[in-house]
Design an enzyme around this catalytic site. Structure first.
Site, mmCIF file in Angstrom:
data_model
loop_
_atom_site.group_PDB
_atom_site.id
_atom_site.type_symbol
_atom_site.label_atom_id
_atom_site.label_comp_id
_atom_site.label_asym_id
_atom_site.label_seq_id
_atom_site.Cartn_x
_atom_site.Cartn_y
_atom_site.Cartn_z
ATOM 1 C CB CYS A 46 -29.175 -68.326 20.891
ATOM 2 S SG CYS A 46 -28.584 -69.168 20.386
ATOM 3 N NE ARG A 90 -33.032 -63.381 19.870
ATOM 4 C CZ ARG A 90 -32.925 -61.686 20.235
ATOM 5 N NH1 ARG A 90 -33.248 -61.157 19.989
ATOM 6 N NH2 ARG A 90 -31.388 -62.019 21.146
ATOM 7 C CD1 TRP A 141 -27.191 -67.511 13.752
ATOM 8 C CD2 TRP A 141 -25.205 -67.093 15.170
ATOM 9 N NE1 TRP A 141 -25.197 -67.335 12.956
ATOM 10 C CE2 TRP A 141 -24.946 -67.724 14.712
ATOM 11 C CE3 TRP A 141 -24.693 -67.378 16.044
ATOM 12 C CZ2 TRP A 141 -23.090 -66.691 14.008
ATOM 13 C CZ3 TRP A 141 -23.094 -67.163 16.080
ATOM 14 C CH2 TRP A 141 -22.586 -66.423 14.584
ATOM 15 C CG ASN A 176 -29.491 -64.847 23.405
ATOM 16 O OD1 ASN A 176 -30.139 -63.917 23.086
ATOM 17 N ND2 ASN A 176 -28.676 -65.494 22.554
ATOM 18 N N GLY A 177 -26.292 -66.319 24.224
ATOM 19 C CA GLY A 177 -25.523 -65.470 24.818
ATOM 20 C C GLY A 177 -24.070 -66.444 24.655
ATOM 21 C CD GLU A 213 -27.588 -52.895 1.801
ATOM 22 O OE1 GLU A 213 -26.536 -53.400 2.645
ATOM 23 O OE2 GLU A 213 -29.051 -53.858 2.724
ATOM 24 C CE LYS A 234 -29.630 -56.506 2.140
ATOM 25 N NZ LYS A 234 -29.197 -56.257 2.706
ATOM 26 C CD GLU A 260 -28.098 -59.969 3.805
ATOM 27 O OE1 GLU A 260 -27.750 -60.615 5.391
ATOM 28 O OE2 GLU A 260 -28.158 -59.089 3.035
ATOM 29 C CG HIS A 293 -7.660 -48.009 -9.732
ATOM 30 N ND1 HIS A 293 -6.293 -47.522 -9.633
ATOM 31 C CD2 HIS A 293 -8.276 -46.946 -9.732
ATOM 32 C CE1 HIS A 293 -6.724 -45.708 -9.816
ATOM 33 N NE2 HIS A 293 -7.327 -45.541 -9.682
ATOM 34 C CE LYS A 331 -33.815 -58.682 10.711
ATOM 35 N NZ LYS A 331 -33.853 -57.943 9.495
HETATM 36 C C1 F6R Z 1 -27.925 -57.750 6.271
HETATM 37 C C2 F6R Z 1 -27.532 -57.582 7.778
HETATM 38 C C3 F6R Z 1 -26.655 -57.574 8.968
HETATM 39 C C4 F6R Z 1 -26.907 -55.897 9.586
HETATM 40 C C5 F6R Z 1 -25.820 -55.810 10.515
HETATM 41 C C6 F6R Z 1 -25.801 -54.987 11.841
HETATM 42 O O1 F6R Z 1 -28.684 -57.436 5.659
HETATM 43 O O2 F6R Z 1 -29.042 -57.208 7.912
HETATM 44 O O3 F6R Z 1 -24.875 -57.048 7.833
HETATM 45 O O4 F6R Z 1 -27.541 -54.859 9.262
HETATM 46 O O5 F6R Z 1 -26.099 -56.768 11.659
HETATM 47 O O6 F6R Z 1 -27.058 -55.406 12.419
HETATM 48 P P1 F6R Z 1 -28.296 -54.213 13.641
HETATM 49 O O7 F6R Z 1 -28.772 -53.166 12.579
HETATM 50 O O8 F6R Z 1 -29.417 -54.898 13.816
HETATM 51 O O9 F6R Z 1 -27.007 -53.809 14.284
#
Ligand code: F6R
Length: 617
Positions: free
Chosen positions: A2, A27, A75, A101-102, A490, A494, A497, A513, A612
């Site tokens: 949020c 956010r 969010w 926010n929270g 990773e 990517k 998501e 396996h 984010k």
């Molecule tokens: C994936 C992504 C998330 C963050 C995770 C941790 O692309 O962005 O998996 O890596 O939410 O976020 P931070 O690094 O901000 O603690």
């Protein structure tokens, strides 16, 4: 999650707040809302969906004039994303308005109590409970808004960044923080103030900001200095005004179609910035203040425990290989969310490294607090300057990637690996686990990385062509070994998501396996097969996939001929020291996910259900 924003001053608040909400959409973007006070009445508009939907609704539903207001982009946690659950929330009388926010964890008990006192609730949110609790206290105790907020916050359990407005006191906004971030932008001569979850909404108006600490609140009044006080003790604290380093250009798309693409292309610059002042090749040294000042802790450590989530956790996995190889220090990499709840064995001889782009991830923050409580030294690797994790750790190193706005992390990942590589090299030198010639060679290799990334970004068009062939896939497998096993994870993250294609990452040798059963002529398998990393073994894995008709997209070192003959597609990366290869191999995987997602018409910068900054557990 949020985003909250607010304005009080002499300008029209509407454009300031809407613009701010758009910058905070990273956010959360389930719903958006705004409250403006037009000097007479509260104007409230809120809706499910994005800020652009809010703008449409506001045009017809409210008067958008007024010099004070608050806004929210959500969010969802409590209550589905719909118009009613959207913020701002009004109190029962309609006089108080809140954005939050929270999470208020004990909201249910408070709600029941308020119902017995005649309160009714329109939404399913914890936030509506909080604003009514504030109203109840304000009325019953006959106190001003600030005092009522303070008393209420002493009764709630949970996390919050809030902004509260009272129609009876339209010249002030009360803000408070615990666990979620809040910044106050201070205008010239205190004639105006901006409130936001981070500084991006007000960067063009002021460079002066106050970041509230946990358990602090402030009553913001036009023309007056901001008084910051402790929520528990009521003690006034020094409201430290900081000068922001952020600029507008950094948070705009700069001609790219998406922030993610811009951020992928920013990596050469971001990695260079991460080196700056730290990698001194001519002198043959690495200088990192946070490491130098705490060298004894690192050198006496029994082990390093890395805590992080998501992409940052993947960077931690790469670091495990690098630290163990270079500095011979045992490393464990933990999901912060598991670590914090499993009563881990931590001693004073442990060094904990917390990695976080946002510096706000709730699980990582909680893991840090636990490690500190048990006596460990905690070092932070964060991108956002002044973030909660940066403040909570004993020492740290910033990644200097600049603002990352695309929800899918790209430049944060490569700059995290850069910082961790510098640390591992510095410790290797201090421990004597690397010869001085090897050390110099590694410094030179590392310094060449930005140029190689720059060169590698030219594969964009080729990767786009490959993407066209796989945009309708429903599953994908990513394989890598050694340093590139985390890159496989990773790459898969990517893709899933942002394109919503199911993808899994595996160490290449694990394929037989189980996952090999999935391979048929519809299964694309992305294999990282660089020349120095267990090359022959990975080539055997590629043969195994080929004989089961899997489609192979291989990331290889330039000049490779063997894999080229077997794979359906190859993407070449420049020759690189194996330990630093993740800084290159990850780039084509970012581009592949990006192009597939764009071709599938997905919202690349704001994928569904994500945010984010994950400030709830
Ligand atoms: C994936 C992504 C998330 C963050 C995770 C941790 O692309 O962005 O998996 O890596 O939410 O976020 P931070 O690094 O901000 O603690």
């Amino acid at each position: 999650m949020c985003g909250i924003t607010g304005y009080i001053g002499f300008r029209e608040a509407y454009p300031v707040i809407i613009n701010g909400l758009q910058r905070l959409e990273y956010r959360g973007y389930d719903s958006a809302g705004i409250m403006l006070y037009d000097g007479n009445q509260i104007q409230l508009a809120k809706t499910k969906g994005k800020v652009s939907n809010l703008v449409e609704i506001a045009k017809s539903d409210i008067s958008t004039s007024g010099v004070v207001g608050i806004g929210h982009t959500r969010w969802a946690t409590h209550g589905v994303p719909n118009d009613v659950n959207s913020h701002p929330h009004l109190s029962q009388s309609g006089n108080l308005v809140i954005v939050h926010n929270g999470i208020i964890e004990n909201y249910d008990a408070i709600k029941k109590e308020l119902i017995t006192r005649g309160y009714t609730f329109k939404s399913d949110t914890d936030t509506e409970v909080l604003v009514n609790l504030i109203e109840e206290i304000k009325t019953k105790e006959n106190v001003k808004l600030g005092k009522a907020v303070q008393i209420a916050l002493n009764q709630v359990v949970g996390a919050y960044a809030i902004a509260v407005f009272d129609k009876e006191k339209p010249d002030e906004i009360v803000v408070a923080k615990l666990g979620s971030p809040i910044a106050i932008g201070v205008g010239k001569d205190f004639k105006e103030f901006f409130i936001a979850s981070d500084a991006s909404p007000f960067i063009e108006y002021t460079k002066d900001a106050i970041y509230l600490e946990d358990e602090e609140m402030a009553i913001i009044k036009k023309g007056r200095e901001v008084n910051v006080r402790k929520i528990k003790s009521d003690k006034l604290v020094d409201s430290n005004i900081q000068e922001l380093q952020l600029n507008l250009e950094q948070i705009e798309k700069g001609g790219y179609e998406h922030f993610m693409l811009k951020e992928i292309h920013e990596q050469p610059r971001a990695i260079t910035d991460t080196f700056r002042g730290r990698l001194l090749r001519d002198e043959g040294i690495i200088k990192m203040a946070g490491v130098e000042d705490n060298m004894k802790k690192f050198l006496n450590a029994n082990r390093i425990i890395i805590v992080a989530c998501g992409t940052s956790w993947h960077a931690g996995l790469v670091a495990e290989y690098i630290f163990e190889e270079f500095a011979r220090i045992p490393v464990e990499v933990e999901y912060a969310s598991e670590f914090r709840y499993r009563n881990p064995v931590i001693t004073e001889k442990d060094v904990v490294i917390a990695i976080s782009q946002s510096g706000e991830t709730a699980d990582t923050l909680a893991a840090i607090k636990l490690a500190k409580k048990r006596g460990a030294f905690v070092f932070g690797v964060c991108n956002v300057v002044g973030s909660s994790i940066a403040r909570e750790t004993h020492a740290g190193a910033y990644t200097h990637a600049g603002p990352e706005i695309g929800v899918a992390s790209t430049k944060a990942f490569t700059t995290q690996i850069t910082v961790l590589s510098l640390m591992a090299l510095r410790l290797a030198r201090a421990k004597g686990t690397m010869s001085s010639s090897d050390y110099r060679m590694h410094l030179q290799e590392l310094e060449l990385i930005p140029r190689k990334v720059e060169q590698l970004l030219n594969v964009d068009g080729h990767v786009k062509e490959i993407a066209k062939e796989y945009l309708l896939s429903t599953n994908c497998l990513y394989l890598g070994r050694g340093y590139n096993f985390p890159v496989a994870l990773e790459g898969a993250l990517k893709l899933k998501e942002i394109s919503y294609i199911h993808a899994e990452g595996y160490p290449a040798a694990e394929m037989k396996h189980g996952p090999i059963a999935l391979i048929d002529d519809r299964m694309p398998v992305i294999v990282i097969a660089t020349s120095k990393g267990h090359y022959e073994k990975v080539v055997s894995n590629i043969q195994e996939i080929k004989s089961r008709k899997g489609k192979i997209i291989a990331v290889v070192t330039e000049g490779d001929t063997t894999v080229k003959e077997i794979a359906d597609h190859t993407i070449e990366i420049p020759e690189v020291e194996e330990a630093f290869s993740p800084l290159l191999t990850t780039i084509p995987l970012q581009l592949l996910s990006y192009h597939i997602a764009v071709m599938r018409n997905c919202n690349v910068d704001q994928p569904r259900n994500l945010a984010k900054s994950v400030t709830v557990e």
